[in-house]
Write a protein that holds these residues in place. Sequence first.
Motif, PDB file in Angstrom:
ATOM      1  N   VAL A   8       1.074  -1.876  -0.636  1.00  0.00           N
ATOM      2  CA  VAL A   8       0.075  -0.141   0.242  1.00  0.00           C
ATOM      3  C   VAL A   8       1.188   1.636   0.056  1.00  0.00           C
ATOM      4  N   VAL A   9       0.691   2.605  -0.894  1.00  0.00           N
ATOM      5  CA  VAL A   9       1.312   3.204  -0.629  1.00  0.00           C
ATOM      6  C   VAL A   9       1.280   4.236   0.124  1.00  0.00           C
ATOM      7  N   VAL A  10       1.520   4.832   0.681  1.00  0.00           N
ATOM      8  CA  VAL A  10       0.914   6.356   2.241  1.00  0.00           C
ATOM      9  C   VAL A  10       2.488   6.966   1.424  1.00  0.00           C
ATOM     10  N   PRO A  11       1.616   8.246   1.306  1.00  0.00           N
ATOM     11  CA  PRO A  11       1.789   9.754   0.343  1.00  0.00           C
ATOM     12  C   PRO A  11       2.701  10.869   1.821  1.00  0.00           C
ATOM     13  N   VAL A  12       3.685  11.085   1.633  1.00  0.00           N
ATOM     14  CA  VAL A  12       4.443  11.002   2.768  1.00  0.00           C
ATOM     15  C   VAL A  12       5.120  13.214   1.978  1.00  0.00           C
ATOM     16  N   ALA A  13       5.388  13.868   3.246  1.00  0.00           N
ATOM     17  CA  ALA A  13       6.121  14.861   2.448  1.00  0.00           C
ATOM     18  C   ALA A  13       7.730  14.788   2.674  1.00  0.00           C
ATOM     19  N   ASP A  14       8.122  13.961   4.258  1.00  0.00           N
ATOM     20  CA  ASP A  14       9.682  13.941   3.948  1.00  0.00           C
ATOM     21  C   ASP A  14      10.413  12.260   4.276  1.00  0.00           C
ATOM     22  N   ALA A  18       9.255   9.970   7.818  1.00  0.00           N
ATOM     23  CA  ALA A  18       8.475   9.392   7.712  1.00  0.00           C
ATOM     24  C   ALA A  18       8.629   7.673   7.766  1.00  0.00           C
ATOM     25  N   LYS A  19       9.895   7.596   7.253  1.00  0.00           N
ATOM     26  CA  LYS A  19      10.933   6.400   7.517  1.00  0.00           C
ATOM     27  C   LYS A  19      11.173   6.514   8.840  1.00  0.00           C
ATOM     28  N   ALA A  20      11.483   7.634   9.647  1.00  0.00           N
ATOM     29  CA  ALA A  20      11.977   7.488  10.837  1.00  0.00           C
ATOM     30  C   ALA A  20      10.494   6.842  12.430  1.00  0.00           C
ATOM     31  N   PRO A 124       3.119  11.561  10.648  1.00  0.00           N
ATOM     32  CA  PRO A 124       3.587  12.498  11.035  1.00  0.00           C
ATOM     33  C   PRO A 124       2.906  13.711   9.691  1.00  0.00           C
ATOM     34  N   ASP A 125       2.596  12.845   8.713  1.00  0.00           N
ATOM     35  CA  ASP A 125       1.283  14.028   7.930  1.00  0.00           C
ATOM     36  C   ASP A 125       0.083  13.392   8.108  1.00  0.00           C
ATOM     37  N   GLY A 126      -0.297  12.770   8.605  1.00  0.00           N
ATOM     38  CA  GLY A 126      -1.431  13.035   8.954  1.00  0.00           C
ATOM     39  C   GLY A 126      -2.435  11.490   7.985  1.00  0.00           C
ATOM     40  N   ASN A 127      -1.522  11.037   7.644  1.00  0.00           N
ATOM     41  CA  ASN A 127      -2.184  10.332   7.205  1.00  0.00           C
ATOM     42  C   ASN A 127      -3.231   8.648   8.354  1.00  0.00           C
ATOM     43  N   GLY A 128      -4.245   8.467   8.632  1.00  0.00           N
ATOM     44  CA  GLY A 128      -4.753   8.119   9.524  1.00  0.00           C
ATOM     45  C   GLY A 128      -4.815   6.423   9.476  1.00  0.00           C
TER      46      GLY A 128
END
Length: 138
Positions: A8-14, A18-20, A124-128
């Motif tokens: 599943v692809v999870v869109p992140v800004a950083d 996100a990896k951390a 941290p990006d708001g993915n729920g």
Amino acid sequence: MHWTLEVVVVPVADIDRAKAFYADQLGFVVDHDTTVSPGNRFVQLTPPGSGCSIVIGEGVVPPMPPGSVQGLQLVVPDLVRAHAELVERGVEVGDIRSVGRDPEAVQRGGTALDNVGFVFFSDPDGNGWAVQQISARA
């Protein structure tokens, strides 16, 4: 024929932030962190025990706004323990909730939380994300 959901692809800004979060705070295993070319990097992470991974990255994933994925769900056999681990790892997670037919399940704990016990958090990006207790499968 078996059809398995693998990624599943999870869109992140950083990507590094996100990896951390996913690796250090949630305990996901880092399967790959690959830079194909400048501007094309993907990181695949898998929850312990899961057959499905998430992918975060740039250039190699479909363009989606960071934080736009909602309703991702993890399943655990012991929600009280999972909640305690998330809190201990510094994840901002809500209280254990009983959703649906058994409002007193939270006070009873144990198998009373099966199928109805949930906690919710966001990356941290708001993915729920939701975590549901299912201690045994039919």
